[in-house]
Design a protein around this motif. Structure first.
Motif, PDB file in Angstrom:
ATOM      1  N   ALA A  64       0.818  -1.217   0.000  1.00  0.00           N
ATOM      2  CA  ALA A  64       0.000   0.000   0.000  1.00  0.00           C
ATOM      3  C   ALA A  64       0.852   1.267   0.000  1.00  0.00           C
ATOM      4  O   ALA A  64       0.472   2.279  -0.577  1.00  0.00           O
ATOM      5  N   ASP A  65       2.035   1.193   0.627  1.00  0.00           N
ATOM      6  CA  ASP A  65       2.876   2.387   0.697  1.00  0.00           C
ATOM      7  C   ASP A  65       3.985   2.404  -0.354  1.00  0.00           C
ATOM      8  O   ASP A  65       4.864   3.250  -0.326  1.00  0.00           O
ATOM      9  N   GLY A  66       3.960   1.450  -1.295  1.00  0.00           N
ATOM     10  CA  GLY A  66       4.933   1.442  -2.382  1.00  0.00           C
ATOM     11  C   GLY A  66       6.265   0.800  -2.046  1.00  0.00           C
ATOM     12  O   GLY A  66       7.207   0.870  -2.825  1.00  0.00           O
ATOM     13  N   TYR A  67       6.367   0.165  -0.877  1.00  0.00           N
ATOM     14  CA  TYR A  67       7.625  -0.482  -0.487  1.00  0.00           C
ATOM     15  C   TYR A  67       8.013  -1.514  -1.535  1.00  0.00           C
ATOM     16  O   TYR A  67       7.190  -2.323  -1.963  1.00  0.00           O
ATOM     17  N   ASN A  68       9.287  -1.476  -1.971  1.00  0.00           N
ATOM     18  CA  ASN A  68       9.754  -2.374  -3.016  1.00  0.00           C
ATOM     19  C   ASN A  68      11.245  -2.619  -2.828  1.00  0.00           C
ATOM     20  O   ASN A  68      12.071  -1.942  -3.442  1.00  0.00           O
ATOM     21  N   HIS A  69      11.593  -3.570  -1.973  1.00  0.00           N
ATOM     22  CA  HIS A  69      13.009  -3.805  -1.696  1.00  0.00           C
ATOM     23  C   HIS A  69      13.237  -5.289  -1.405  1.00  0.00           C
ATOM     24  O   HIS A  69      13.490  -5.685  -0.264  1.00  0.00           O
ATOM     25  N   LEU A  70      13.121  -6.113  -2.449  1.00  0.00           N
ATOM     26  CA  LEU A  70      13.355  -7.550  -2.317  1.00  0.00           C
ATOM     27  C   LEU A  70      14.835  -7.852  -2.222  1.00  0.00           C
ATOM     28  O   LEU A  70      15.668  -7.114  -2.768  1.00  0.00           O
ATOM     29  N   SER A  71      15.179  -8.959  -1.608  1.00  0.00           N
ATOM     30  CA  SER A  71      16.558  -9.436  -1.696  1.00  0.00           C
ATOM     31  C   SER A  71      16.797  -9.882  -3.133  1.00  0.00           C
ATOM     32  O   SER A  71      15.856 -10.246  -3.851  1.00  0.00           O
ATOM     33  N   VAL A  72      18.035  -9.857  -3.567  1.00  0.00           N
ATOM     34  CA  VAL A  72      18.337 -10.284  -4.935  1.00  0.00           C
ATOM     35  C   VAL A  72      17.966 -11.752  -5.130  1.00  0.00           C
ATOM     36  O   VAL A  72      17.505 -12.156  -6.196  1.00  0.00           O
ATOM     37  N   ARG A  73      18.113 -12.569  -4.085  1.00  0.00           N
ATOM     38  CA  ARG A  73      17.743 -13.990  -4.188  1.00  0.00           C
ATOM     39  C   ARG A  73      16.258 -14.140  -4.469  1.00  0.00           C
ATOM     40  O   ARG A  73      15.846 -14.958  -5.288  1.00  0.00           O
ATOM     41  N   SER A  74      15.443 -13.355  -3.803  1.00  0.00           N
ATOM     42  CA  SER A  74      13.995 -13.404  -4.028  1.00  0.00           C
ATOM     43  C   SER A  74      13.644 -12.907  -5.426  1.00  0.00           C
ATOM     44  O   SER A  74      12.825 -13.507  -6.120  1.00  0.00           O
ATOM     45  N   ALA A  75      14.255 -11.804  -5.840  1.00  0.00           N
ATOM     46  CA  ALA A  75      13.987 -11.258  -7.172  1.00  0.00           C
ATOM     47  C   ALA A  75      14.362 -12.261  -8.260  1.00  0.00           C
ATOM     48  O   ALA A  75      13.617 -12.444  -9.228  1.00  0.00           O
ATOM     49  N   VAL A  76      15.509 -12.921  -8.108  1.00  0.00           N
ATOM     50  CA  VAL A  76      15.921 -13.929  -9.088  1.00  0.00           C
ATOM     51  C   VAL A  76      14.857 -15.013  -9.202  1.00  0.00           C
ATOM     52  O   VAL A  76      14.428 -15.370 -10.305  1.00  0.00           O
ATOM     53  N   ALA A  77      14.417 -15.549  -8.086  1.00  0.00           N
ATOM     54  CA  ALA A  77      13.426 -16.630  -8.107  1.00  0.00           C
ATOM     55  C   ALA A  77      12.127 -16.189  -8.778  1.00  0.00           C
ATOM     56  O   ALA A  77      11.552 -16.925  -9.582  1.00  0.00           O
ATOM     57  N   ILE A  78      11.672 -14.986  -8.480  1.00  0.00           N
ATOM     58  CA  ILE A  78      10.428 -14.487  -9.077  1.00  0.00           C
ATOM     59  C   ILE A  78      10.597 -14.303 -10.583  1.00  0.00           C
ATOM     60  O   ILE A  78       9.754 -14.752 -11.371  1.00  0.00           O
ATOM     61  N   TYR A  79      11.664 -13.641 -11.001  1.00  0.00           N
ATOM     62  CA  TYR A  79      11.882 -13.431 -12.436  1.00  0.00           C
ATOM     63  C   TYR A  79      12.029 -14.761 -13.182  1.00  0.00           C
ATOM     64  O   TYR A  79      11.502 -14.918 -14.284  1.00  0.00           O
ATOM     65  N   LEU A  80      12.753 -15.715 -12.602  1.00  0.00           N
ATOM     66  CA  LEU A  80      12.933 -16.996 -13.291  1.00  0.00           C
ATOM     67  C   LEU A  80      11.617 -17.745 -13.421  1.00  0.00           C
ATOM     68  O   LEU A  80      11.350 -18.367 -14.456  1.00  0.00           O
ATOM     69  N   ASP A  81      10.779 -17.679 -12.399  1.00  0.00           N
ATOM     70  CA  ASP A  81       9.467 -18.300 -12.492  1.00  0.00           C
ATOM     71  C   ASP A  81       8.641 -17.634 -13.590  1.00  0.00           C
ATOM     72  O   ASP A  81       7.983 -18.305 -14.395  1.00  0.00           O
ATOM     73  N   ARG A  82       8.678 -16.322 -13.652  1.00  0.00           N
ATOM     74  CA  ARG A  82       7.931 -15.590 -14.688  1.00  0.00           C
ATOM     75  C   ARG A  82       8.466 -15.909 -16.080  1.00  0.00           C
ATOM     76  O   ARG A  82       7.691 -16.057 -17.035  1.00  0.00           O
ATOM     77  N   LEU A  83       9.781 -15.982 -16.221  1.00  0.00           N
ATOM     78  CA  LEU A  83      10.363 -16.329 -17.522  1.00  0.00           C
ATOM     79  C   LEU A  83       9.976 -17.736 -17.943  1.00  0.00           C
ATOM     80  O   LEU A  83       9.703 -17.992 -19.117  1.00  0.00           O
ATOM     81  N   ASN A  84       9.958 -18.652 -16.990  1.00  0.00           N
ATOM     82  CA  ASN A  84       9.542 -20.021 -17.283  1.00  0.00           C
ATOM     83  C   ASN A  84       8.094 -20.036 -17.772  1.00  0.00           C
ATOM     84  O   ASN A  84       7.774 -20.691 -18.777  1.00  0.00           O
ATOM     85  N   SER A  85       7.214 -19.320 -17.098  1.00  0.00           N
ATOM     86  CA  SER A  85       5.813 -19.251 -17.509  1.00  0.00           C
ATOM     87  C   SER A  85       5.678 -18.601 -18.885  1.00  0.00           C
ATOM     88  O   SER A  85       4.900 -19.066 -19.731  1.00  0.00           O
ATOM     89  N   ALA A  86       6.442 -17.543 -19.126  1.00  0.00           N
ATOM     90  CA  ALA A  86       6.401 -16.866 -20.427  1.00  0.00           C
ATOM     91  C   ALA A  86       6.875 -17.793 -21.535  1.00  0.00           C
ATOM     92  O   ALA A  86       6.271 -17.876 -22.609  1.00  0.00           O
ATOM     93  N   SER A  87       7.957 -18.512 -21.279  1.00  0.00           N
ATOM     94  CA  SER A  87       8.493 -19.455 -22.266  1.00  0.00           C
ATOM     95  C   SER A  87       7.485 -20.532 -22.602  1.00  0.00           C
ATOM     96  O   SER A  87       7.277 -20.875 -23.769  1.00  0.00           O
ATOM     97  N   GLU A  88       6.814 -21.053 -21.568  1.00  0.00           N
ATOM     98  CA  GLU A  88       5.807 -22.100 -21.774  1.00  0.00           C
ATOM     99  C   GLU A  88       4.590 -21.571 -22.536  1.00  0.00           C
ATOM    100  O   GLU A  88       4.054 -22.243 -23.406  1.00  0.00           O
TER     101      GLU A  88
END
Length: 193
Positions: free
Chosen positions: A166-190
Motif C-alpha cells: 500500500a505504501d509502495g515499499y519495493n526492496h526484495l533481496s536479490v535472491r527473491s527477485a531472481v526466483a520471481i523473475y525466473l518463475d515468470r520467464l519459465n511461464s512466459a516461455s511455456e
C-alpha cells in the motif's frame, strides 16, 4: 526452460546509495540460493561477476567444498546446482563466454527495482530473443543496483517487480527477485510455445 538463458549476479560496477561506482561483496547465501534457482529453472550458467581476487578465492573455496566427495555425498542436490556457477571478472567476460558457447552475442537484459522506464515484461523479452535467435544474459545487481555502465550496454530492461504494498515499499533481496523473475520467464516461455 527451453530458451537459452544465462544469469549474471553483478558485484561490479554497482551503485552505492550516492550513485558512486563500487564493488560489493559476494555472499555465501547468494551463491547457493541463486545457483539452486538457476538449476531449478534450467538456466545454462550462473555467472558471479566480480573483479576482486579475494572474492574469487572465497567463491572458489565455497564451490570447491561442494565438489569434495564428502560434501557431495551429504548433499548431492547442492553439488549439482553449484556445478553451473562460474566466476567471471566482468560482464564483458560473461558475454564473451556466452558467445563462445552459443556462437552469437547474447541479448543483454537488466533488472532493477527502481527503473524509470523499461522495455516490457518477460514475454516481450522471450519474443525478442527468439526473433533475434540469441541467448539471453539476464543481469541482476547487488548493492543499490546496476551502475549506468551496465544499463547503457543492455538491449532490454525488464519491468520491475511490484508487490502491491500500500505504501509502495519495493526492496526484495536479490535472491527473491531472481526466483520471481525466473518463475515468470519459465511461464512466459511455456505460454509462447
Amino acid at each position: 526452460m527451453k530458451d537459452n538463458i544465462y544469469l549474471g549476479l553483478v558485484h561490479h560496477p554497482i551503485k552505492n546509495k550516492r550513485g558512486d561506482i563500487v564493488t560489493t561483496s559476494v555472499t555465501n547465501l547468494d551463491i547457493h540460493d541463486i545457483a539452486r534457482s538457476c538449476r531449478t529453472f534450467g538456466m545454462k550458467n550462473y555467472f558471479i561477476v566480480t573483479p576482486l581476487e579475494a572474492q574469487h578465492k572465497l567463491v572458489k573455496r565455497i564451490l570447491g567444498h561442494w565438489e569434495e566427495d564428502d560434501a557431495g555425498v551429504y548433499n548431492p542436490d547442492r553439488q549439482d546446482a553449484l556445478a553451473i556457477a562460474h566466476l567471471v571478472n566482468s560482464v564483458e567476460e560473461g558475454i564473451s563466454k556466452i558467445k563462445e558457447i552459443e556462437g552469437v552475442e547474447p541479448l543483454i537484459c537488466v533488472t532493477g527495482a527502481n527503473f524509470e522506464s523499461n522495455n516490457g515484461v518477460e514475454t516481450d523479452l522471450i519474443n525478442n530473443a527468439r526473433l533475434d535467435k540469441r541467448p539471453i544474459f539476464l543481469l541482476f545487481g547487488t548493492g543499490w543496483g546496476l551502475h549506468a555502465q551496465v544499463l547503457e550496454r543492455a538491449h532490454f530492461a525488464l519491468e520491475p517487480i511490484f508487490g502491491g504494498s500500500a505504501d509502495g515499499y519495493n526492496h526484495l533481496s536479490v535472491r527473491s527477485a531472481v526466483a520471481i523473475y525466473l518463475d515468470r520467464l519459465n511461464s512466459a516461455s511455456e505460454s509462447l510455445k
